[in-house]
Design a protein around this motif. Structure first.
Motif, PDB file in Angstrom:
ATOM      1  N   GLU A  76       0.783  -1.219   0.022  1.00 56.40           N
ATOM      2  CA  GLU A  76       0.140  -0.087   0.138  1.00 56.40           C
ATOM      3  C   GLU A  76       0.905   1.462   0.066  1.00 56.40           C
ATOM      4  N   PHE A  77       0.435   2.046  -0.854  1.00 53.33           N
ATOM      5  CA  PHE A  77       0.911   3.428  -0.814  1.00 53.33           C
ATOM      6  C   PHE A  77       0.447   4.305   0.360  1.00 53.33           C
ATOM      7  N   LEU A  78       1.122   4.906   1.002  1.00 52.61           N
ATOM      8  CA  LEU A  78       0.799   5.534   2.521  1.00 52.61           C
ATOM      9  C   LEU A  78       0.041   6.623   2.052  1.00 52.61           C
ATOM     10  N   ALA A  79       0.030   7.224   1.351  1.00 53.65           N
ATOM     11  CA  ALA A  79      -0.590   8.517   1.099  1.00 53.65           C
ATOM     12  C   ALA A  79      -2.027   8.298   0.714  1.00 53.65           C
ATOM     13  N   ALA A  80      -2.043   7.163  -0.047  1.00 51.02           N
ATOM     14  CA  ALA A  80      -3.578   6.701  -0.616  1.00 51.02           C
ATOM     15  C   ALA A  80      -3.528   5.121  -0.525  1.00 51.02           C
ATOM     16  N   SER A  81      -4.248   4.427   0.157  1.00 46.40           N
ATOM     17  CA  SER A  81      -4.221   3.099   0.325  1.00 46.40           C
ATOM     18  C   SER A  81      -5.050   2.317  -0.807  1.00 46.40           C
ATOM     19  N   GLU A  82      -5.519   3.044  -1.623  1.00 49.86           N
ATOM     20  CA  GLU A  82      -6.074   2.713  -2.789  1.00 49.86           C
ATOM     21  C   GLU A  82      -5.004   1.992  -3.886  1.00 49.86           C
ATOM     22  N   ILE A  83      -3.992   2.946  -3.911  1.00 51.97           N
ATOM     23  CA  ILE A  83      -2.811   2.779  -4.771  1.00 51.97           C
ATOM     24  C   ILE A  83      -1.959   1.621  -4.345  1.00 51.97           C
ATOM     25  N   LYS A  84      -1.679   0.500  -4.889  1.00 55.39           N
ATOM     26  CA  LYS A  84      -0.726  -0.439  -4.174  1.00 55.39           C
ATOM     27  C   LYS A  84       0.226  -1.019  -5.429  1.00 55.39           C
ATOM     28  N   ASP A  85       1.182  -1.415  -4.760  1.00 55.72           N
ATOM     29  CA  ASP A  85       2.130  -2.330  -5.448  1.00 55.72           C
ATOM     30  C   ASP A  85       2.012  -3.706  -5.659  1.00 55.72           C
ATOM     31  N   THR A  86       2.407  -4.503  -6.409  1.00 56.67           N
ATOM     32  CA  THR A  86       2.368  -5.938  -6.220  1.00 56.67           C
ATOM     33  C   THR A  86       3.034  -6.490  -5.446  1.00 56.67           C
ATOM     34  N   VAL A  87       2.506  -7.298  -4.451  1.00 57.90           N
ATOM     35  CA  VAL A  87       3.385  -8.101  -3.429  1.00 57.90           C
ATOM     36  C   VAL A  87       3.321  -9.406  -3.701  1.00 57.90           C
ATOM     37  N   TYR A  88       4.378 -10.304  -3.307  1.00 56.02           N
ATOM     38  CA  TYR A  88       4.379 -11.754  -3.358  1.00 56.02           C
ATOM     39  C   TYR A  88       4.564 -12.400  -2.279  1.00 56.02           C
ATOM     40  N   GLY A  89       4.023 -13.700  -1.974  1.00 56.74           N
ATOM     41  CA  GLY A  89       4.319 -14.475  -0.791  1.00 56.74           C
ATOM     42  C   GLY A  89       5.685 -14.998  -0.971  1.00 56.74           C
ATOM     43  N   THR A  90       6.180 -15.245   0.247  1.00 55.31           N
ATOM     44  CA  THR A  90       7.514 -15.836   0.449  1.00 55.31           C
ATOM     45  C   THR A  90       7.547 -17.026   1.320  1.00 55.31           C
ATOM     46  N   LYS A  91       8.538 -17.844   1.397  1.00 61.93           N
ATOM     47  CA  LYS A  91       8.575 -18.968   2.433  1.00 61.93           C
ATOM     48  C   LYS A  91      10.148 -19.247   2.140  1.00 61.93           C
ATOM     49  N   VAL A  92      10.400 -19.807   3.460  1.00 60.37           N
ATOM     50  CA  VAL A  92      12.014 -20.164   3.659  1.00 60.37           C
ATOM     51  C   VAL A  92      11.877 -21.753   4.037  1.00 60.37           C
ATOM     52  N   SER A  93      12.553 -22.456   3.078  1.00 59.92           N
ATOM     53  CA  SER A  93      12.577 -23.914   3.222  1.00 59.92           C
ATOM     54  C   SER A  93      14.109 -24.383   3.026  1.00 59.92           C
ATOM     55  N   ASP A  94      14.583 -24.887   4.244  1.00 66.93           N
ATOM     56  CA  ASP A  94      16.104 -25.741   4.283  1.00 66.93           C
ATOM     57  C   ASP A  94      17.079 -24.608   3.938  1.00 66.93           C
ATOM     58  N   GLY A  95      16.775 -23.225   4.418  1.00 65.91           N
ATOM     59  CA  GLY A  95      17.742 -22.117   4.142  1.00 65.91           C
ATOM     60  C   GLY A  95      17.738 -21.552   2.842  1.00 65.91           C
ATOM     61  N   GLN A  96      16.410 -21.761   2.096  1.00 67.59           N
ATOM     62  CA  GLN A  96      16.263 -21.264   0.852  1.00 67.59           C
ATOM     63  C   GLN A  96      15.076 -20.418   0.932  1.00 67.59           C
ATOM     64  N   VAL A  97      15.030 -19.357   0.233  1.00 62.61           N
ATOM     65  CA  VAL A  97      14.310 -18.307   0.379  1.00 62.61           C
ATOM     66  C   VAL A  97      13.296 -18.524  -1.197  1.00 62.61           C
ATOM     67  N   PHE A  98      11.820 -18.778  -1.211  1.00 61.25           N
ATOM     68  CA  PHE A  98      11.237 -18.902  -2.286  1.00 61.25           C
ATOM     69  C   PHE A  98      10.230 -17.716  -2.423  1.00 61.25           C
ATOM     70  N   VAL A  99       9.971 -17.272  -3.659  1.00 61.73           N
ATOM     71  CA  VAL A  99       8.664 -16.234  -3.847  1.00 61.73           C
ATOM     72  C   VAL A  99       7.775 -16.809  -4.604  1.00 61.73           C
ATOM     73  N   ASN A 100       6.508 -16.527  -4.432  1.00 54.60           N
ATOM     74  CA  ASN A 100       5.395 -17.142  -4.801  1.00 54.60           C
ATOM     75  C   ASN A 100       4.998 -15.939  -6.182  1.00 54.60           C
ATOM     76  N   MET A 101       5.511 -16.389  -7.434  1.00 61.89           N
ATOM     77  CA  MET A 101       5.189 -15.398  -8.540  1.00 61.89           C
ATOM     78  C   MET A 101       3.862 -15.366  -8.956  1.00 61.89           C
ATOM     79  N   LYS A 102       2.895 -16.133  -8.511  1.00 56.04           N
ATOM     80  CA  LYS A 102       1.429 -15.775  -8.884  1.00 56.04           C
ATOM     81  C   LYS A 102       1.058 -14.623  -8.035  1.00 56.04           C
ATOM     82  N   GLY A 103       1.733 -14.118  -6.990  1.00 55.58           N
ATOM     83  CA  GLY A 103       1.600 -12.806  -6.384  1.00 55.58           C
ATOM     84  C   GLY A 103       0.628 -13.164  -4.935  1.00 55.58           C
ATOM     85  N   ASP A 104       0.345 -14.517  -4.722  1.00 55.88           N
ATOM     86  CA  ASP A 104      -0.647 -14.617  -3.458  1.00 55.88           C
ATOM     87  C   ASP A 104      -0.038 -14.771  -2.391  1.00 55.88           C
TER      88      ASP A 104
END
Length: 105
Positions: A76-104
């Motif tokens: 969220e843009f702090l000055a106007a919450s209706e404006i948003k940048d795309t965020v992606y889910g993350t997880k750590v498994s066995d010391g590796q960081v993964f990003v969910n490229m579907k954006g969920d």
């Protein structure tokens, strides 16, 4: 839908740091804050400036072009919450960081 993509090894990013990545052709900003990883588009929705060139203070990243501030946790843009940048889910498994490229989260 989930599409986990390897991003980095967990020990490659210290707490309070940000790192630009290119994952599946997408410019991503990966941030480690308070022990957790957050991923969002590395392009400000205003003019496409790279957040990786901006400043990070707590959970807020500031665009280097026009000082727009976004929360890395939800995009969220702090000055106007209706404006948003795309965020992606993350997880750590066995010391590796993964990003969910579907954006969920």
């Amino acid at each position: 839908m989930v599409s986990w993509v390897f991003a980095i090894n967990e020990n490659e990013l210290a707490d309070g740091e940000k790192k630009p990545l290119l994952l599946e052709g997408n410019a991503i900003l990966l941030v480690r804050q308070e022990g957790n990883f957050y991923a969002m588009s590395n392009k400000c929705p205003h003019m496409g400036c790279p957040f990786s060139k901006g400043t990070l203070k707590g959970f807020i990243v500031k665009c280097p072009c026009h000082d727009w501030e976004f929360d890395i946790r939800n995009g969220e843009f702090l000055a106007a919450s209706e404006i948003k940048d795309t965020v992606y889910g993350t997880k750590v498994s066995d010391g590796q960081v993964f990003v969910n490229m579907k954006g969920d989260l």
